[in-house]
Write an enzyme that holds these catalytic residues in place. Structure first.
Site, PDB file in Angstrom:
ATOM      1  N   ARG A 230       2.360   2.350  -2.367  1.00  0.00           N
ATOM      2  CA  ARG A 230       2.079   3.713  -2.475  1.00  0.00           C
ATOM      3  C   ARG A 230       1.022   4.223  -1.349  1.00  0.00           C
ATOM      4  O   ARG A 230       0.511   3.344  -0.993  1.00  0.00           O
ATOM      5  CB  ARG A 230       1.292   4.235  -3.871  1.00  0.00           C
ATOM      6  CG  ARG A 230       2.407   4.516  -5.119  1.00  0.00           C
ATOM      7  CD  ARG A 230       3.132   5.872  -4.886  1.00  0.00           C
ATOM      8  NE  ARG A 230       3.899   6.069  -6.079  1.00  0.00           N
ATOM      9  CZ  ARG A 230       5.169   5.751  -6.340  1.00  0.00           C
ATOM     10  NH1 ARG A 230       5.643   5.098  -4.988  1.00  0.00           N
ATOM     11  NH2 ARG A 230       5.748   6.234  -7.389  1.00  0.00           N
ATOM     12  N   HIS A 278      10.265   7.133   2.060  1.00  0.00           N
ATOM     13  CA  HIS A 278      10.386   6.950   0.508  1.00  0.00           C
ATOM     14  C   HIS A 278      11.715   6.386  -0.220  1.00  0.00           C
ATOM     15  O   HIS A 278      12.187   7.045  -0.813  1.00  0.00           O
ATOM     16  CB  HIS A 278       9.443   8.054  -0.399  1.00  0.00           C
ATOM     17  CG  HIS A 278       9.137   7.481  -1.549  1.00  0.00           C
ATOM     18  ND1 HIS A 278       7.935   7.914  -2.283  1.00  0.00           N
ATOM     19  CD2 HIS A 278       9.574   6.456  -2.563  1.00  0.00           C
ATOM     20  CE1 HIS A 278       7.630   7.154  -3.443  1.00  0.00           C
ATOM     21  NE2 HIS A 278       8.635   6.386  -3.600  1.00  0.00           N
TER      22      HIS A 278
HETATM   23  P1  NAP Z   1       3.865  -3.520 -12.100  1.00  0.00           P
HETATM   24  O1  NAP Z   1       4.869  -4.201 -12.725  1.00  0.00           O
HETATM   25  O2  NAP Z   1       2.804  -2.446 -12.933  1.00  0.00           O
HETATM   26  O3  NAP Z   1       3.013  -4.180 -11.293  1.00  0.00           O
HETATM   27  C1  NAP Z   1       1.806  -3.695 -10.520  1.00  0.00           C
HETATM   28  C2  NAP Z   1       1.100  -5.136 -10.118  1.00  0.00           C
HETATM   29  O4  NAP Z   1      -0.133  -4.554  -9.267  1.00  0.00           O
HETATM   30  C3  NAP Z   1       0.567  -6.105 -11.250  1.00  0.00           C
HETATM   31  O5  NAP Z   1       0.808  -7.252 -10.703  1.00  0.00           O
HETATM   32  C4  NAP Z   1      -0.816  -5.582 -11.200  1.00  0.00           C
HETATM   33  O6  NAP Z   1      -1.617  -6.808 -11.548  1.00  0.00           O
HETATM   34  C5  NAP Z   1      -1.006  -5.329  -9.917  1.00  0.00           C
HETATM   35  N1  NAP Z   1      -2.240  -4.554  -9.712  1.00  0.00           N
HETATM   36  C6  NAP Z   1      -2.755  -3.406 -10.373  1.00  0.00           C
HETATM   37  N2  NAP Z   1      -3.980  -3.062 -10.287  1.00  0.00           N
HETATM   38  C7  NAP Z   1      -4.391  -4.130  -9.379  1.00  0.00           C
HETATM   39  C8  NAP Z   1      -5.876  -4.403  -8.902  1.00  0.00           C
HETATM   40  N3  NAP Z   1      -6.693  -3.409  -9.049  1.00  0.00           N
HETATM   41  N4  NAP Z   1      -6.133  -5.365  -8.193  1.00  0.00           N
HETATM   42  C9  NAP Z   1      -5.063  -6.386  -7.994  1.00  0.00           C
HETATM   43  N5  NAP Z   1      -3.640  -6.083  -8.411  1.00  0.00           N
HETATM   44  C10 NAP Z   1      -3.497  -5.203  -9.172  1.00  0.00           C
HETATM   45  O7  NAP Z   1       4.482  -2.421 -11.303  1.00  0.00           O
HETATM   46  P2  NAP Z   1       5.924  -2.517 -10.334  1.00  0.00           P
HETATM   47  O8  NAP Z   1       6.857  -2.203 -11.158  1.00  0.00           O
HETATM   48  O9  NAP Z   1       6.112  -3.882  -9.835  1.00  0.00           O
HETATM   49  O10 NAP Z   1       5.712  -1.404  -9.175  1.00  0.00           O
HETATM   50  C11 NAP Z   1       4.774  -1.412  -8.404  1.00  0.00           C
HETATM   51  C12 NAP Z   1       4.652  -0.044  -7.620  1.00  0.00           C
HETATM   52  O11 NAP Z   1       5.777   0.046  -6.606  1.00  0.00           O
HETATM   53  C13 NAP Z   1       4.740   0.972  -8.312  1.00  0.00           C
HETATM   54  O12 NAP Z   1       3.398   1.264  -8.978  1.00  0.00           O
HETATM   55  C14 NAP Z   1       5.116   2.311  -7.457  1.00  0.00           C
HETATM   56  O13 NAP Z   1       3.882   2.698  -6.752  1.00  0.00           O
HETATM   57  C15 NAP Z   1       5.859   1.305  -6.391  1.00  0.00           C
HETATM   58  N6  NAP Z   1       7.262   1.867  -6.072  1.00  0.00           N
HETATM   59  C16 NAP Z   1       7.660   2.049  -4.769  1.00  0.00           C
HETATM   60  C17 NAP Z   1       8.992   2.632  -4.598  1.00  0.00           C
HETATM   61  C18 NAP Z   1       9.431   2.881  -3.443  1.00  0.00           C
HETATM   62  O14 NAP Z   1      10.519   3.281  -3.329  1.00  0.00           O
HETATM   63  N7  NAP Z   1       8.534   2.842  -2.385  1.00  0.00           N
HETATM   64  C19 NAP Z   1       9.969   2.363  -5.736  1.00  0.00           C
HETATM   65  C20 NAP Z   1       9.585   1.674  -7.113  1.00  0.00           C
HETATM   66  C21 NAP Z   1       8.105   1.467  -7.312  1.00  0.00           C
HETATM   67  P3  NAP Z   1      -1.700  -7.375 -13.105  1.00  0.00           P
HETATM   68  O15 NAP Z   1      -0.085  -8.367 -12.898  1.00  0.00           O
HETATM   69  O16 NAP Z   1      -2.625  -8.432 -13.185  1.00  0.00           O
HETATM   70  O17 NAP Z   1      -1.334  -6.446 -14.170  1.00  0.00           O
END
Ligand code: NAP
Length: 315
Positions: A230, A278
């Site tokens: 993001r 995006h």
């Molecule tokens: P997720 O499963 O919720 O994983 C988030 C990860 O970030 C987890 O490992 C979490 O740690 C870590 N995290 C959260 N807060 C943190 C902090 N303060 N310090 C360190 N690590 C932290 O999310 P996901 O499904 O992998 O998706 C990640 C992001 O990708 C989404 O939120 C979205 O913004 C983005 N995205 C982008 C696209 C695009 O097309 N560009 C598409 C889809 C998603 P823990 O494991 O310890 O909880």
């Protein structure tokens, strides 16, 4: 079981309804929800579930008095998690198709920078640039910030290609083949070694400006930043300064604080920045419809929902 078939409101842009209606009806049938009402318009007092895109225009959940859950169509929930009118469980999207797409996009962009492809793609000018064979992946360190569904899948794929993969998350993690760290000290130690940094953190108050002037100064000179997470994860002014000074060699950015990225934004014209609109990955209707149907089946059966958002943590 509940007394009547559920009413499911699809709240997203019109073009999404055209993509999702068929896959959702098929997935509902397969999940034993053939009697459910799936609609784009309903009396709010009758709605049991909302399939929700944060850009749908629906922001007030108050009239939905019998609502059981909101099922987000996107992985990112920053535009809905803080909504004070939402008092029922919020599930985010975890979809195999979305994950696969992200792995392919991240792997492609990491390989582009690892192999130095730009030198040869842009250098078709009659100059024989010998002696520039890239190192092997085994000699390249890539850090993945965020080891959730998407980050962990990307880290595993990069590790399978032999990259030395470092991973960073909020809580401690153990993933085969990945050197993991967590917390602020963990971030600094990770960045100090990262020649390529991939950002797959959610947008929360705690992750804003994860890459800032201080942390960008930690990466080895010339490191590459790849951000499909993001926009707010990066302090844009600090990144532009780091790019101008050569501290950061290139930034491939898919997400921005303002989208679409305004035409006058310095990223567009910067020779060391690649802007993609995006498109890193998106929810795929057929696989996502199965996830949504399964969550509604669970709701109707009184079983716990999958992929619930921790509203306090914001992801
Ligand atoms: P997720 O499963 O919720 O994983 C988030 C990860 O970030 C987890 O490992 C979490 O740690 C870590 N995290 C959260 N807060 C943190 C902090 N303060 N310090 C360190 N690590 C932290 O999310 P996901 O499904 O992998 O998706 C990640 C992001 O990708 C989404 O939120 C979205 O913004 C983005 N995205 C982008 C696209 C695009 O097309 N560009 C598409 C889809 C998603 P823990 O494991 O310890 O909880």
């Amino acid at each position: 079981m509940t007394d009547r078939s559920p009413v499911v409101l699809f709240a997203a842009k019109t073009e999404r309804w055209e993509q999702y209606e068929g896959p959702l009806r098929t997935a509902f049938d397969a999940a034993g929800l053939g009697d459910a009402t799936l609609t784009t318009e309903a009396d709010p007092a009758e709605v049991d579930y909302i399939i929700y895109a944060p850009n749908s225009g629906l922001t007030d959940f108050t009239p939905f008095t019998r609502l059981k859950a909101v099922l987000n169509l996107w992985a990112g929930v920053e535009d809905v998690t803080g909504n004070p009118t939402l008092n029922v469980p919020l599930a985010r999207m975890v979809d195999d198709g979305l994950t696969e797409g992200m792995v392919e996009w991240v792997t492609g962009h990491v390989l582009r920078h690892h192999l130095g492809m730009d030198t040869h793609i842009h250098g078709q000018d009659g100059v024989w640039r010998a002696g520039s064979a890239p190192p092997l992946a085994r000699d390249r360190t890539v850090a993945v910030l965020g080891l959730g569904v998407l980050g962990a899948a990307c880290a595993r794929a990069l590790s399978a290609l032999n990259f030395r993969v470092l991973g960073w998350s909020r809580s401690a993690k153990s993933i085969d083949g990945i050197e993991t760290a967590h917390g602020e000290d963990g971030l600094d130690a990770t960045l100090r070694r990262a020649e390529i940094v991939v950002l797959l953190l959610p947008d929360t108050p705690a992750t804003e400006n994860t890459l800032n002037a201080r942390t960008l100064a930690l990466v080895p000179r010339g490191a590459v930043i790849v951000n499909p997470g993001r926009g707010p994860l990066i302090d844009d002014d600090a990144l532009l300064q780091a790019l101008d000074s050569g501290q950061v060699g290139h930034a491939t950015l898919d997400v921005f604080r303002t989208e679409p990225l305004p035409p006058e934004h310095p990223y567009w014209a910067h020779p060391r920045v690649t802007v993609t609109p995006h498109i890193a990955s998106e929810t795929r209707p057929i696989s996502a419809a199965r996830v949504i149907a399964e969550n509604i089946r669970r709701g109707e059966a009184g079983e716990p929902f999958l992929h619930l958002v921790d509203r306090g943590a914001g992801y």
